[in-house]
Design a protein around this motif. Structure first.
Motif, PDB file in Angstrom:
ATOM      1  N   GLU A   9      14.437  -2.244   1.804  1.00  0.00           N
ATOM      2  CA  GLU A   9      15.879  -2.060   1.730  1.00  0.00           C
ATOM      3  C   GLU A   9      16.505  -3.003   0.700  1.00  0.00           C
ATOM      4  O   GLU A   9      17.419  -2.615  -0.032  1.00  0.00           O
ATOM      5  N   ARG A  10      16.030  -4.228   0.624  1.00  0.00           N
ATOM      6  CA  ARG A  10      16.522  -5.153  -0.409  1.00  0.00           C
ATOM      7  C   ARG A  10      16.232  -4.598  -1.798  1.00  0.00           C
ATOM      8  O   ARG A  10      17.072  -4.669  -2.695  1.00  0.00           O
ATOM      9  N   ASN A  11      15.056  -4.045  -1.989  1.00  0.00           N
ATOM     10  CA  ASN A  11      14.719  -3.460  -3.288  1.00  0.00           C
ATOM     11  C   ASN A  11      15.551  -2.212  -3.565  1.00  0.00           C
ATOM     12  O   ASN A  11      15.880  -1.931  -4.716  1.00  0.00           O
ATOM     13  N   LEU A  12      15.890  -1.476  -2.507  1.00  0.00           N
ATOM     14  CA  LEU A  12      16.747  -0.315  -2.665  1.00  0.00           C
ATOM     15  C   LEU A  12      18.138  -0.739  -3.130  1.00  0.00           C
ATOM     16  O   LEU A  12      18.739  -0.089  -3.981  1.00  0.00           O
ATOM     17  N   LEU A  13      18.631  -1.846  -2.616  1.00  0.00           N
ATOM     18  CA  LEU A  13      19.927  -2.357  -3.064  1.00  0.00           C
ATOM     19  C   LEU A  13      19.866  -2.719  -4.548  1.00  0.00           C
ATOM     20  O   LEU A  13      20.805  -2.432  -5.296  1.00  0.00           O
ATOM     21  N   PHE A  14      18.774  -3.312  -5.010  1.00  0.00           N
ATOM     22  CA  PHE A  14      18.620  -3.594  -6.441  1.00  0.00           C
ATOM     23  C   PHE A  14      18.625  -2.299  -7.247  1.00  0.00           C
ATOM     24  O   PHE A  14      19.218  -2.217  -8.318  1.00  0.00           O
ATOM     25  N   GLU A  15      17.964  -1.282  -6.708  1.00  0.00           N
ATOM     26  CA  GLU A  15      17.932   0.020  -7.392  1.00  0.00           C
ATOM     27  C   GLU A  15      19.339   0.601  -7.503  1.00  0.00           C
ATOM     28  O   GLU A  15      19.725   1.109  -8.557  1.00  0.00           O
ATOM     29  N   LEU A  16      20.105   0.513  -6.423  1.00  0.00           N
ATOM     30  CA  LEU A  16      21.481   0.997  -6.464  1.00  0.00           C
ATOM     31  C   LEU A  16      22.323   0.190  -7.440  1.00  0.00           C
ATOM     32  O   LEU A  16      23.165   0.741  -8.147  1.00  0.00           O
ATOM     33  N   ALA A  17      22.115  -1.109  -7.471  1.00  0.00           N
ATOM     34  CA  ALA A  17      22.880  -1.970  -8.377  1.00  0.00           C
ATOM     35  C   ALA A  17      22.634  -1.584  -9.836  1.00  0.00           C
ATOM     36  O   ALA A  17      23.552  -1.625 -10.656  1.00  0.00           O
ATOM     37  N   GLU A  18      21.422  -1.192 -10.148  1.00  0.00           N
ATOM     38  CA  GLU A  18      21.109  -0.768 -11.514  1.00  0.00           C
ATOM     39  C   GLU A  18      21.822   0.532 -11.859  1.00  0.00           C
ATOM     40  O   GLU A  18      22.201   0.757 -13.003  1.00  0.00           O
ATOM     41  N   ASP A  19      22.014   1.392 -10.874  1.00  0.00           N
ATOM     42  CA  ASP A  19      22.605   2.714 -11.072  1.00  0.00           C
ATOM     43  C   ASP A  19      24.124   2.694 -10.965  1.00  0.00           C
ATOM     44  O   ASP A  19      24.794   3.578 -11.480  1.00  0.00           O
ATOM     45  N   PHE A  20      24.676   1.700 -10.310  1.00  0.00           N
ATOM     46  CA  PHE A  20      26.100   1.639  -9.990  1.00  0.00           C
ATOM     47  C   PHE A  20      26.934   1.257 -11.206  1.00  0.00           C
ATOM     48  O   PHE A  20      26.655   0.282 -11.880  1.00  0.00           O
ATOM     49  N   PRO A  45       0.825  -1.200   0.000  1.00  0.00           N
ATOM     50  CA  PRO A  45       0.000   0.000   0.000  1.00  0.00           C
ATOM     51  C   PRO A  45       0.867   1.261   0.000  1.00  0.00           C
ATOM     52  O   PRO A  45       1.988   1.259   0.513  1.00  0.00           O
ATOM     53  N   GLU A  46       0.348   2.307  -0.563  1.00  0.00           N
ATOM     54  CA  GLU A  46       1.067   3.558  -0.716  1.00  0.00           C
ATOM     55  C   GLU A  46       1.634   4.123   0.591  1.00  0.00           C
ATOM     56  O   GLU A  46       2.746   4.644   0.591  1.00  0.00           O
ATOM     57  N   PRO A  47       0.954   4.058   1.729  1.00  0.00           N
ATOM     58  CA  PRO A  47       1.532   4.634   2.948  1.00  0.00           C
ATOM     59  C   PRO A  47       2.899   4.049   3.300  1.00  0.00           C
ATOM     60  O   PRO A  47       3.750   4.752   3.828  1.00  0.00           O
ATOM     61  N   TYR A  48       3.121   2.782   2.998  1.00  0.00           N
ATOM     62  CA  TYR A  48       4.411   2.180   3.294  1.00  0.00           C
ATOM     63  C   TYR A  48       5.500   2.782   2.407  1.00  0.00           C
ATOM     64  O   TYR A  48       6.612   3.027   2.854  1.00  0.00           O
ATOM     65  N   GLU A  49       5.179   2.987   1.158  1.00  0.00           N
ATOM     66  CA  GLU A  49       6.147   3.582   0.240  1.00  0.00           C
ATOM     67  C   GLU A  49       6.487   4.997   0.670  1.00  0.00           C
ATOM     68  O   GLU A  49       7.644   5.397   0.651  1.00  0.00           O
ATOM     69  N   LYS A  50       5.472   5.762   1.068  1.00  0.00           N
ATOM     70  CA  LYS A  50       5.718   7.128   1.529  1.00  0.00           C
ATOM     71  C   LYS A  50       6.544   7.137   2.808  1.00  0.00           C
ATOM     72  O   LYS A  50       7.405   7.989   2.986  1.00  0.00           O
ATOM     73  N   ALA A  51       6.312   6.186   3.675  1.00  0.00           N
ATOM     74  CA  ALA A  51       7.064   6.113   4.929  1.00  0.00           C
ATOM     75  C   ALA A  51       8.533   5.794   4.669  1.00  0.00           C
ATOM     76  O   ALA A  51       9.414   6.266   5.388  1.00  0.00           O
ATOM     77  N   PHE A  52       8.818   5.022   3.655  1.00  0.00           N
ATOM     78  CA  PHE A  52      10.183   4.612   3.346  1.00  0.00           C
ATOM     79  C   PHE A  52      10.939   5.638   2.512  1.00  0.00           C
ATOM     80  O   PHE A  52      12.173   5.657   2.522  1.00  0.00           O
ATOM     81  N   GLU A  53      10.254   6.504   1.810  1.00  0.00           N
ATOM     82  CA  GLU A  53      10.865   7.407   0.829  1.00  0.00           C
ATOM     83  C   GLU A  53      11.985   8.292   1.399  1.00  0.00           C
ATOM     84  O   GLU A  53      13.038   8.426   0.752  1.00  0.00           O
ATOM     85  N   PRO A  54      11.851   8.925   2.568  1.00  0.00           N
ATOM     86  CA  PRO A  54      12.969   9.755   3.064  1.00  0.00           C
ATOM     87  C   PRO A  54      14.259   8.951   3.262  1.00  0.00           C
ATOM     88  O   PRO A  54      15.346   9.437   2.937  1.00  0.00           O
ATOM     89  N   TYR A  55      14.141   7.734   3.766  1.00  0.00           N
ATOM     90  CA  TYR A  55      15.329   6.889   3.932  1.00  0.00           C
ATOM     91  C   TYR A  55      15.893   6.515   2.565  1.00  0.00           C
ATOM     92  O   TYR A  55      17.115   6.540   2.364  1.00  0.00           O
ATOM     93  N   ARG A  56      15.041   6.176   1.644  1.00  0.00           N
ATOM     94  CA  ARG A  56      15.471   5.827   0.286  1.00  0.00           C
ATOM     95  C   ARG A  56      16.281   6.961  -0.324  1.00  0.00           C
ATOM     96  O   ARG A  56      17.362   6.748  -0.875  1.00  0.00           O
ATOM     97  N   GLN A  57      15.760   8.188  -0.212  1.00  0.00           N
ATOM     98  CA  GLN A  57      16.457   9.345  -0.772  1.00  0.00           C
ATOM     99  C   GLN A  57      17.803   9.569  -0.095  1.00  0.00           C
ATOM    100  O   GLN A  57      18.790   9.882  -0.754  1.00  0.00           O
ATOM    101  N   CYS A  58      17.852   9.406   1.214  1.00  0.00           N
ATOM    102  CA  CYS A  58      19.101   9.562   1.949  1.00  0.00           C
ATOM    103  C   CYS A  58      20.139   8.560   1.460  1.00  0.00           C
ATOM    104  O   CYS A  58      21.283   8.930   1.173  1.00  0.00           O
ATOM    105  N   VAL A  59      19.763   7.308   1.347  1.00  0.00           N
ATOM    106  CA  VAL A  59      20.702   6.273   0.904  1.00  0.00           C
ATOM    107  C   VAL A  59      21.154   6.540  -0.534  1.00  0.00           C
ATOM    108  O   VAL A  59      22.339   6.406  -0.850  1.00  0.00           O
ATOM    109  N   LEU A  60      20.244   6.934  -1.411  1.00  0.00           N
ATOM    110  CA  LEU A  60      20.627   7.207  -2.797  1.00  0.00           C
ATOM    111  C   LEU A  60      21.646   8.339  -2.880  1.00  0.00           C
ATOM    112  O   LEU A  60      22.635   8.249  -3.612  1.00  0.00           O
ATOM    113  N   VAL A  61      21.421   9.404  -2.119  1.00  0.00           N
ATOM    114  CA  VAL A  61      22.345  10.545  -2.131  1.00  0.00           C
ATOM    115  C   VAL A  61      23.706  10.129  -1.577  1.00  0.00           C
ATOM    116  O   VAL A  61      24.751  10.439  -2.162  1.00  0.00           O
TER     117      VAL A  61
END
Length: 113
Positions: A97-108, A17-33
């Motif tokens: 977080e596992r999906n975030l690692l996949f996202e980073l792997a695509e960008d790395f 559900p969308e609330p979970y994605e919104k809750a995770f987004e600030p951490y996602r952005q921090c890790v990406l930066v």
């Protein structure tokens, strides 16, 4: 590999559900930066991701709180059943977080030696 990633990202969007994605987004952005700062180094992806996680530790704790609050609100709205289980905030955080690692792997792009 790309097919697996595409299917996993579809599953994230379809099942979460969308609330979970919104809750995770600030951490996602921090890790990406933070990870992008390490891309120019000769470190491998795992080292870059670990460094970014450490730099975003405070945001991770806040994200766990937001995920717990979202789970509580969601549980109030929908009955918990086998088809609609209530996962812990830590389980959801680990999933994102596992999906975030996949996202980073695509960008790395590893630095050539």
């Amino acid at each position: 590999m790309i097919l697996v990633l595409a299917l996993s990202m579809y599953w994230v969007v379809a099942a979460q559900p969308e609330p979970y994605e919104k809750a995770f987004e600030p951490y996602r952005q921090c890790v990406l930066v933070q990870a992008q700062k390490g891309y120019s180094s000769s470190s491998n992806l795992k080292a870059i991701f670990s460094s970014a996680e450490e730099a975003c530790a405070e945001e991770a704790q806040q994200t766990l709180g937001r995920l717990a609050a979202a789970a509580a609100a969601w549980a109030d709205d929908k009955p918990i059943t086998a088809e609609n289980p209530l996962y812990s905030a830590q389980d959801r955080f680990n999933f994102f977080e596992r999906n975030l690692l996949f996202e980073l792997a695509e960008d790395f792009k590893p630095k050539a030696k």
